[in-house]
Design an enzyme around this catalytic site. Sequence first.
Site, PDB file in Angstrom:
ATOM      1  N   GLY A   1       0.807  -1.211   0.000  1.00 45.04           N
ATOM      2  CA  GLY A   1       0.000   0.000   0.000  1.00 45.04           C
ATOM      3  C   GLY A   1       0.841   1.263   0.000  1.00 45.04           C
ATOM      4  O   GLY A   1       1.972   1.270   0.487  1.00 45.04           O
TER       5      GLY A   1
ATOM      6  N   ASP B   1       0.401   1.859   9.690  1.00 46.24           N
ATOM      7  CA  ASP B   1      -0.049   1.087  10.852  1.00 46.24           C
ATOM      8  C   ASP B   1       1.003   0.980  11.945  1.00 46.24           C
ATOM      9  O   ASP B   1       0.690   0.577  13.067  1.00 46.24           O
ATOM     10  CB  ASP B   1      -0.445  -0.330  10.417  1.00 46.24           C
ATOM     11  CG  ASP B   1      -1.538  -0.334   9.366  1.00 46.24           C
ATOM     12  OD1 ASP B   1      -2.336   0.629   9.347  1.00 46.24           O
ATOM     13  OD2 ASP B   1      -1.593  -1.284   8.569  1.00 46.24           O
TER      14      ASP B   1
ATOM     15  N   ARG C   1     -23.461   8.907  15.432  1.00 48.39           N
ATOM     16  CA  ARG C   1     -23.047   9.050  14.044  1.00 48.39           C
ATOM     17  C   ARG C   1     -21.634   8.488  13.866  1.00 48.39           C
ATOM     18  O   ARG C   1     -20.845   8.437  14.816  1.00 48.39           O
ATOM     19  CB  ARG C   1     -23.084  10.514  13.621  1.00 48.39           C
ATOM     20  CG  ARG C   1     -24.484  11.135  13.674  1.00 48.39           C
ATOM     21  CD  ARG C   1     -25.427  10.504  12.660  1.00 48.39           C
ATOM     22  NE  ARG C   1     -26.756  11.095  12.715  1.00 48.39           N
ATOM     23  CZ  ARG C   1     -27.129  12.161  12.021  1.00 48.39           C
ATOM     24  NH1 ARG C   1     -26.249  12.760  11.235  1.00 48.39           N
ATOM     25  NH2 ARG C   1     -28.343  12.633  12.116  1.00 48.39           N
TER      26      ARG C   1
END
Length: 345
Positions: A10, A127, A270
Amino acid sequence: MRVGILTAGGDCPGLNAVIRAAARRLMTHGHEPIGLRRGYRGLAEHDWIELDQRSVSGILHLGGTIVGTSNYNPFREEQGVEKVLSQQTQDPLDAVIAIGGEHTMMITRRVQEELGIPVVGVPKTIDNDVTHTDYTFGFDTAVQIATDAIDRLHTTAQSHDRVMILEVMGRNTGWIAVYAGIAGGADAILIPELELTVEEISAAIARRHERGKDFSIIVVAEGAQLAFESGDRRQIRTSDDVDQYGYPRLGGIGTALAVELEERTGYETRVTSLGHVQRGGTPTATDRMLATRYGAKAADLVMAGETGRMVALHGTEMTSVPLGQVEGIKTIDLRYLELARTFFG
């Protein structure tokens, strides 16, 4: 020496800064850096671009990667190994600098051990889960993006007396969630490394309302499980498919948690999922500096003949470790979460 430089896996903020630093360091000492396009596919298919002073100028602040990236693994692709060996026979490189996460480091180790190509690895991932290095570049930028989002959610949550859930990346670790949660003043943090039940979160929200706090901010890592006091555990996925490494495609726990919390507390809830926003855009100054140090050190290792290693940050020192030691993932030190708990509620 002709040295290939590739980015695999990625994308992440700071890749171009590494490429720039490694290329400039090599050129300064009279060596020739070569850009391998789309990760190890570029090595297998002889898809190269020239890296000269002009091509690496003005890229320090840019997100993405000028050489492109992919998940190509020559050991899994049909004729992949044969293509790499053929390319090395016809137009050989003296070494390769491979920039990527834990899977790329695994491939890179095999490229040296099994194919005999000298390699140096550079750990990258938002990460921050690559072992044997304290921090990977890209992490700081992802944390800053998530923290900015929390700051913005605070104002709207307070205005409307709502519970706001922010879902962040991190796969099987909670580094981004914990760092951004602490920096943004979150009221609860869910991570894969430590279980927190829906009932516990609901009770904490209720206690906040009893004290006059009419809003709450919850940060959840995509790899955390939805857990209940009954013992029920659910890993939320975007689909039943797995990626090419056999890992589940994570995402959606924020929405699943919102449904459970609203049902139990009665408070409007939300969800915001940052997704790939965390991986794009301009790297922070911290990531630019870290990436530059990583790239320069990688070039130094190649020039010194110290291959089969991964560049690593230990404290403030830029050093290296054998690629054979780099396996598994680095989970977060739970003492960070204990610090965060001081401010929950």
